[in-house]
Write a protein that holds these residues in place. Structure first.
Motif, PDB file in Angstrom:
ATOM      1  N   UNK A  67       0.906  -1.247  -0.049  1.00 11.44           N
ATOM      2  CA  UNK A  67       0.014   0.120   0.052  1.00 11.44           C
ATOM      3  C   UNK A  67       0.814   1.270   0.034  1.00 11.44           C
ATOM      4  N   UNK A  68       2.054   1.141   0.656  1.00  9.82           N
ATOM      5  CA  UNK A  68       2.821   2.342   0.544  1.00  9.82           C
ATOM      6  C   UNK A  68       3.696   2.742  -0.519  1.00  9.82           C
ATOM      7  N   UNK A  69       3.835   1.624  -1.185  1.00 15.31           N
ATOM      8  CA  UNK A  69       4.780   1.580  -2.395  1.00 15.31           C
ATOM      9  C   UNK A  69       4.142   2.745  -3.384  1.00 15.31           C
ATOM     10  N   UNK A  70       4.757   3.627  -3.887  1.00 18.82           N
ATOM     11  CA  UNK A  70       4.067   4.589  -5.193  1.00 18.82           C
ATOM     12  C   UNK A  70       4.347   3.836  -6.471  1.00 18.82           C
ATOM     13  N   UNK A  71       3.390   3.864  -7.277  1.00 18.25           N
ATOM     14  CA  UNK A  71       3.383   3.281  -8.517  1.00 18.25           C
ATOM     15  C   UNK A  71       3.292   4.213  -9.627  1.00 18.25           C
ATOM     16  N   UNK A  72       3.419   5.624  -9.493  1.00 20.43           N
ATOM     17  CA  UNK A  72       2.928   6.667 -10.515  1.00 20.43           C
ATOM     18  C   UNK A  72       4.087   6.403 -11.708  1.00 20.43           C
ATOM     19  N   UNK A  73       5.180   6.565 -11.519  1.00 20.59           N
ATOM     20  CA  UNK A  73       6.005   6.600 -12.800  1.00 20.59           C
ATOM     21  C   UNK A  73       7.037   5.125 -12.970  1.00 20.59           C
ATOM     22  N   UNK A  74       7.426   4.868 -14.034  1.00 17.47           N
ATOM     23  CA  UNK A  74       8.264   3.738 -14.340  1.00 17.47           C
ATOM     24  C   UNK A  74       9.584   4.054 -14.935  1.00 17.47           C
ATOM     25  N   UNK A  75      10.630   4.423 -14.432  1.00 22.46           N
ATOM     26  CA  UNK A  75      11.986   4.728 -15.223  1.00 22.46           C
ATOM     27  C   UNK A  75      11.994   4.012 -16.475  1.00 22.46           C
ATOM     28  N   UNK A  76      12.336   4.813 -17.486  1.00 27.94           N
ATOM     29  CA  UNK A  76      12.829   4.156 -18.807  1.00 27.94           C
ATOM     30  C   UNK A  76      14.143   4.736 -19.288  1.00 27.94           C
ATOM     31  N   UNK A  77      14.827   4.065 -20.129  1.00 27.22           N
ATOM     32  CA  UNK A  77      16.293   4.384 -20.525  1.00 27.22           C
ATOM     33  C   UNK A  77      16.071   5.653 -21.586  1.00 27.22           C
ATOM     34  N   UNK A  78      15.091   5.384 -22.440  1.00 31.87           N
ATOM     35  CA  UNK A  78      14.901   6.565 -23.465  1.00 31.87           C
ATOM     36  C   UNK A  78      13.767   7.049 -23.557  1.00 31.87           C
ATOM     37  N   UNK A  79      13.584   8.152 -23.352  1.00 33.78           N
ATOM     38  CA  UNK A  79      12.388   9.057 -23.402  1.00 33.78           C
ATOM     39  C   UNK A  79      11.602   9.160 -24.636  1.00 33.78           C
ATOM     40  N   UNK A  80      10.464   8.948 -24.569  1.00 34.52           N
ATOM     41  CA  UNK A  80       9.495   9.012 -25.774  1.00 34.52           C
ATOM     42  C   UNK A  80       9.448  10.365 -26.256  1.00 34.52           C
ATOM     43  N   UNK A  81       9.471  10.399 -27.784  1.00 34.36           N
ATOM     44  CA  UNK A  81       9.154  11.563 -28.543  1.00 34.36           C
ATOM     45  C   UNK A  81       7.812  11.672 -28.421  1.00 34.36           C
ATOM     46  N   UNK A  82       7.562  13.333 -27.977  1.00 36.56           N
ATOM     47  CA  UNK A  82       6.103  13.575 -27.646  1.00 36.56           C
ATOM     48  C   UNK A  82       6.026  15.087 -28.465  1.00 36.56           C
ATOM     49  N   UNK A  83       5.263  14.835 -29.529  1.00 35.02           N
ATOM     50  CA  UNK A  83       4.960  16.127 -30.291  1.00 35.02           C
ATOM     51  C   UNK A  83       4.117  17.155 -29.388  1.00 35.02           C
ATOM     52  N   UNK A  84       4.607  18.232 -29.122  1.00 37.72           N
ATOM     53  CA  UNK A  84       4.162  19.223 -28.265  1.00 37.72           C
ATOM     54  C   UNK A  84       3.465  20.304 -29.195  1.00 37.72           C
ATOM     55  N   UNK A  85       2.148  20.593 -29.001  1.00 34.27           N
ATOM     56  CA  UNK A  85       1.723  21.641 -29.961  1.00 34.27           C
ATOM     57  C   UNK A  85       2.260  23.123 -29.775  1.00 34.27           C
ATOM     58  N   UNK A  86       2.456  23.840 -30.648  1.00 37.86           N
ATOM     59  CA  UNK A  86       3.057  25.074 -30.563  1.00 37.86           C
ATOM     60  C   UNK A  86       1.760  26.175 -30.279  1.00 37.86           C
ATOM     61  N   UNK A  87       1.711  26.718 -29.067  1.00 40.03           N
ATOM     62  CA  UNK A  87       0.487  27.520 -28.859  1.00 40.03           C
ATOM     63  C   UNK A  87       0.586  28.857 -29.756  1.00 40.03           C
ATOM     64  N   UNK A  88       1.785  29.350 -30.270  1.00 47.81           N
ATOM     65  CA  UNK A  88       1.948  30.466 -30.929  1.00 47.81           C
ATOM     66  C   UNK A  88       1.701  30.023 -32.640  1.00 47.81           C
TER      67      UNK A  88
END
Length: 107
Positions: free
Chosen positions: A72-93
């Protein structure tokens, strides 16, 4: 001293079986070893009360309760990975620039 000798006999006789039980709970041998040691350390001060009854059942119950509190105490929110995924971020401008370019072209 007889109680400590009886406890040592119990640990040597049932330690491996309790280790396997802990592995079934945790799916990890290192955590299972920690769980067994924690259960033994919690059972030892009460050994004079529990040795006459079902000591293995008592120790297994300690193991289940301890594992559930650890789980119950163990946090499971994120899992570390070697390579970060490429995520396209929308340009707000980007929309503003297009609108400005279109307005300039129409003018």
């Amino acid at each position: 001293m007889a109680a400590s000798r009886d406890f040592e006999d119990f640990v040597s006789a049932r330690g491996q079986a309790l280790q396997r039980f802990a592995f079934l709970l945790t799916s990890d041998w290192a955590i299972a070893e920690d769980l067994v040691q924690t259960a033994f350390s919690r059972a030892y001060p009460r050994w004079s009360r529990i040795e006459g009854a079902e000591p293995e059942a008592y120790v297994r119950k300690i193991m289940v309760n301890t594992w559930s509190s650890w789980w119950r105490r163990r946090w499971r929110g994120e899992v570390p990975v070697v390579d970060l995924p490429e995520i396209e971020d929308r340009d707000s401008y980007q929309d503003i620039d297009r609108r400005h370019a279109l307005t300039s072209a129409l003018a």
